[in-house]
Design an enzyme around this catalytic site. Structure first.
Site, short mmCIF file in Angstrom:
data_model
loop_
_atom_site.label_atom_id
_atom_site.label_comp_id
_atom_site.label_asym_id
_atom_site.label_seq_id
_atom_site.Cartn_x
_atom_site.Cartn_y
_atom_site.Cartn_z
N ARG A 68 0.81 -1.21 0.00
CA ARG A 68 0.00 0.00 0.00
C ARG A 68 0.84 1.27 0.00
O ARG A 68 0.32 2.37 -0.20
CB ARG A 68 -0.91 0.01 1.22
CG ARG A 68 -0.18 0.14 2.54
CD ARG A 68 -1.12 0.14 3.72
NE ARG A 68 -1.83 -1.11 3.84
CZ ARG A 68 -2.45 -1.52 4.94
NH1 ARG A 68 -2.43 -0.76 6.02
NH2 ARG A 68 -3.07 -2.67 4.97
N PHE A 111 -5.36 -4.67 -0.84
CA PHE A 111 -5.79 -6.00 -1.22
C PHE A 111 -7.20 -6.02 -1.80
O PHE A 111 -7.55 -6.94 -2.56
CB PHE A 111 -5.71 -6.96 -0.04
CG PHE A 111 -4.31 -7.19 0.48
CD1 PHE A 111 -3.21 -7.01 -0.35
CD2 PHE A 111 -4.10 -7.58 1.79
CE1 PHE A 111 -1.92 -7.22 0.13
CE2 PHE A 111 -2.82 -7.80 2.28
CZ PHE A 111 -1.73 -7.62 1.45
N LYS A 175 3.71 -19.78 7.21
CA LYS A 175 2.99 -20.19 8.42
C LYS A 175 2.57 -18.94 9.19
O LYS A 175 3.18 -17.88 9.02
CB LYS A 175 3.88 -21.10 9.28
CG LYS A 175 4.95 -20.37 10.09
CD LYS A 175 5.57 -21.30 11.11
CE LYS A 175 6.50 -20.55 12.01
NZ LYS A 175 5.87 -19.71 13.02
N HIS A 205 10.29 -22.70 7.01
CA HIS A 205 11.69 -22.41 6.71
C HIS A 205 12.65 -23.38 7.40
O HIS A 205 13.77 -23.57 6.96
CB HIS A 205 12.04 -20.96 7.07
CG HIS A 205 12.07 -20.68 8.53
ND1 HIS A 205 10.96 -20.28 9.23
CD2 HIS A 205 13.08 -20.73 9.43
CE1 HIS A 205 11.28 -20.10 10.49
NE2 HIS A 205 12.56 -20.36 10.65
N LYS A 209 16.62 -25.80 6.14
CA LYS A 209 17.93 -25.77 6.78
C LYS A 209 18.74 -27.01 6.42
O LYS A 209 18.22 -28.11 6.37
CB LYS A 209 17.77 -25.66 8.30
CG LYS A 209 17.21 -24.31 8.76
CD LYS A 209 17.14 -24.24 10.26
CE LYS A 209 16.60 -22.89 10.72
NZ LYS A 209 17.53 -21.80 10.46
N GLU A 243 14.65 -20.34 22.71
CA GLU A 243 15.10 -18.98 22.39
C GLU A 243 15.45 -18.26 23.69
O GLU A 243 14.80 -18.48 24.72
CB GLU A 243 14.00 -18.22 21.65
CG GLU A 243 13.64 -18.81 20.30
CD GLU A 243 12.53 -18.02 19.62
OE1 GLU A 243 12.84 -17.09 18.87
OE2 GLU A 243 11.35 -18.34 19.87
N HIS A 267 7.21 -26.56 13.09
CA HIS A 267 8.63 -26.92 13.09
C HIS A 267 8.90 -28.24 13.81
O HIS A 267 9.53 -29.15 13.27
CB HIS A 267 9.45 -25.82 13.77
CG HIS A 267 9.36 -24.48 13.12
ND1 HIS A 267 9.07 -24.32 11.79
CD2 HIS A 267 9.53 -23.23 13.61
CE1 HIS A 267 9.06 -23.03 11.50
NE2 HIS A 267 9.33 -22.36 12.58
#
Length: 513
Positions: A68, A111, A175, A205, A209, A243, A267
C-alpha cells in the site's frame, strides 16, 4: 557466442559430471505481497540476491513488490538494495545487482483494490515481454493469514492465477497455516479453490535448513545408524527449540497464539516426522510426504494431559546481566493473558519401530540459550563388567543433531579416563558444518525460493500434513484453555518446574544444551 577454448585443464564433460552444480531456475518472476514487512526485508530480498549472485536465477528474473506504500519502482529498488547490502549472505557485486535491478518493479495498492490487481497483471505481462519471464510467476503471500482469502480471490478474479499451456503460476504461503484444524481446513479450501494442490507451496523455513535435510542423509545414507534407530535400542527422543529472547515487539501477534501453535505444530512436529519416519521409496515429494504422514497419523497423546504436558510464561528478572520484562509486562500485552511462552509435551508413536519410545517436545522463550536440536538418547548398556563406582560418571549414549545455531552432529559415548584405574565417563565426538565444509550453508529461504521456482516440492508440507499436525495439537490446546494461567518461570532458566516433572515421572531428565 565465442567458441569455448579447449585447454589442458578443460574437461568438456565437467558440466555434465560435476555433481556440485545446482539446477538453475528457468524463466520466471516472483511477486511478493507484504513486501514492506521484516520477513521480506531481512530474508526474502537478500535470498533472491544471493541466488542471483550464485548464478541460480535466469538473467531475466523479475522481482515485483505489491504494497500500500506510495512508492514508485525506484523507491522499491532502493529498499531492496539497502536490504541486500545489510542482510545478504554473499558479497555485494555491482554487476549482479545491475542485472537483478533491471527486473524490479513495484505496484501500489490495497488487497481490496481491483484496479491495483489489474495494474499488477499489466506489470506481469510487461515482464513477460521485456524480461522473458514467459508467463511463469510465483506469488509469495508474506501477509497475515486473514488476508489469504482476499488475495487469492483477487488473483483468481484478475486472471493472474490462470495457468496457460506451457506456463506455471504458483502460490507460496507462510505459516501459520490456520490456528486450529477447522481454520486450517478452511484456509486449504480457499487456496486450493484457486490454485491446484501441486502449485501451492507452504513454507516452513526449518525444512530448508541444511541440518534438517541432513537427518535424511544421516539415517539413510549410512549403515551405522539405521539398524539401531528403533525401540530395541532407543530409550527416548528429545526435540528442543529454545530462544533466549522474549516476544518483544511481537506481543500483539503472539498473544493468543503461544509457543505450541507458533513452533510445535509446524517446526517441531516436522522434525519429529523426519526423525521417526520409515525409509521412503524415493526422495520424490509424494514418497517423502507419504512417510511423514504415516508418522503423524500414528502419534498418540498422553492419556492424562495434565501430567503429560506442561506450559509456562516467563516472568520478569535478570538474564545475561540485563533486567528484562515479564511476558505479561511486555508492551501491548494483555495482563490477563493465558498464552504460554513455554510448551512441552510427551508424544508416543504407535508403530512397531517406536513402540514404548516417548518423544518429548519443548519450545520456549527466555530460556537458557538459543538452540534447536534433536537428541536421540539410547538405552543403557548392560554393565556386568564394571562396578557401579567405575561408571558413576557415565550417562546414556546420545546422538544429537544440532539444527541451530552451531549446525552439526554430536555423538556422546563412554570412554576410559586416562590413569591406572578403570573409570568410564562421557566424551563427545563432534561434526560441525562450519569446519567440515569449505562452502557456507545457504540460508533456508534461498533453498526454498529456488525450489518454488523449480517446482520441486519435497521440502513443503501439503495440506494433509498440516491437518494431521493440528489433530495432534488441538486436544492439548483445548485442555489448556480450561486450566487458567500458565505457571511462571524465571528468565534464563529452562522453563517451569512442571516441565521437569513431566520427565521425572518417567525416570528421565531434560538435556541442558
Amino acid at each position: 557466442m565465442p567458441p569455448v577454448e579447449i585447454t589442458p585443464e578443460f574437461n568438456p564433460l565437467r558440466l555434465a559430471t560435476d555433481r556440485r552444480l545446482s539446477r538453475i531456475a528457468g524463466p520466471s518472476g516472483l511477486i511478493i505481497f507484504g513486501v514492506t514487512g521484516d520477513l521480506s526485508r531481512k530474508k526474502l530480498m537478500p535470498a533472491v540476491y544471493d541466488l542471483a549472485n550464485r548464478g541460480l536465477l535466469p538473467p531475466g528474473f523479475a522481482l515485483v513488490g505489491f504494497a500500500r506504500r506510495d512508492w514508485e519502482t525506484q523507491d522499491f529498488e532502493k529498499v531492496v538494495h539497502d536490504a541486500v547490502k545489510q542482510y545478504a549472505r554473499t558479497p555485494f557485486d555491482d554487476d549482479v545487482w545491475k542485472q537483478l535491478a533491471q527486473g524490479i518493479r513495484f505496484v501500489q495498492g490495497e488487497f481490496d483494490d481491483d484496479a491495483a490487481f489489474a495494474r499488477l497483471k499489466d506489470t506481469v505481462e510487461e515482464l513477460d515481454v521485456h524480461r522473458g519471464t514467459m508467463g511463469n510467476h510465483a506469488f509469495y503471500l508474506s501477509i497475515p493469514p486473514k488476508s489469504f482469502p482476499e488475495v487469492t480471490e483477487q488473483l483468481r478474479r484478475s486472471g493472474l492465477a490462470e495457468q496457460k499451456d506451457g506456463q506455471w503460476r504458483r502460490v507460496v504461503i507462510e505459516k501459520p497455516f490456520g490456528s486450529d484444524l477447522k481454520t486450517a481446513r478452511e484456509l486449504n479450501e480457499v487456496v486450493e479453490s484457486v490454485f491446484p494442490p501441486d502449485s501451492v507451496f507452504r513454507i516452513d523455513h526449518y525444512l530448508g535448513k541444511e541440518t534438517v535435510q541432513n537427518i535424511l542423509a544421516l539415517r539413510f545414507a549410512n549403515q551405522l545408524y539405521e539398524p539401531i534407530w528403533n525401540a530395541n535400542h532407543v530409550d527416548h527422543v528429545q526435540i528442543t527449540m529454545a530462544e533466549d529472547i522474549g516476544v518483544g515487539g511481537r506481543a500483539g501477534y503472539y498473544d493468543g497464539i503461544g509457543a505450541a501453535r507458533d513452533v510445535i505444530q509446524n517446526h517441531l512436529l516436522q522434525l519429529l516426522a523426519l526423525t521417526a519416519m520409515e525409509e521412503p521409496i524415493s526422495f520424490d515429494a509424494a514418497d517423502l510426504r507419504a512417510e511423514k504422514e504415516k508418522v503423524l497419523s500414528a502419534v498418540r497423546l498422553p492419556k492424562d494431559l495434565a501430567t503429560g504436558t506442561a506450559r509456562g510464561q516467563y516472568s520478569g528478572g535478570w538474564q545475561g546481566g540485563e533486567k528484562v520484562l515479564g511476558f505479561l509486562d511486555e508492551e501491548g500485552m494483555n495482563p490477563e493473558s493465558t498464552t504460554e511462552t513455554f510448551a512441552a509435551m510427551r508424544l508416543d508413536i504407535g508403530t512397531r519401530r517406536w513402540a514404548g519410545v516417548p518423544f518429548y517436545l519443548r519450545a520456549g522463550k527466555r530460556l537458557g540459550r538459543r538452540v534447536t536440536e534433536i537428541a536421540v538418547v539410547f538405552k543403557r548398556a548392560p554393565q556386568q563388567l564394571f562396578a557401579e563406582s567405575q561408571t558413576s560418571a557415565l550417562g546414556q549414549n546420545a546422538l544429537v543433531i544440532r539444527v541451530q545455531p552451531d549446525e552439526g552432529v554430536t555423538i556422546r559415548f563412554g570412554s576410559k579416563v586416562p590413569g591406572a584405574v578403570m573409570q568410564v565417563r562421557d566424551v563427545t565426538m563432534d561434526f560441525g558444518y562450519g569446519h567440515a565444509f569449505t562452502e557456507a550453508s545457504p540460508e533456508a529461504y534461498e533453498r526454498l525460493i529456488l525450489d518454488v521456482l523449480l517446482g520441486d516440492p519435497p521440502l513443503f508440507p501439503r495440506h494433509q500434513e498440516v491437518e494431521l499436525s493440528w489433530k495432534i495439537l488441538d486436544p492439548i490446546e483445548q485442555f489448556w484453555a480450561t486450566q487458567g494461567k500458565p505457571e511462571q518461570y524465571r528468565p534464563g532458566t529452562w522453563g517451569p518446574t512442571s516441565a521437569d516433572d513431566l520427565l521425572t515421572r518417567d525416570g528421565r531428565t531434560w538435556r541442558r544444551p
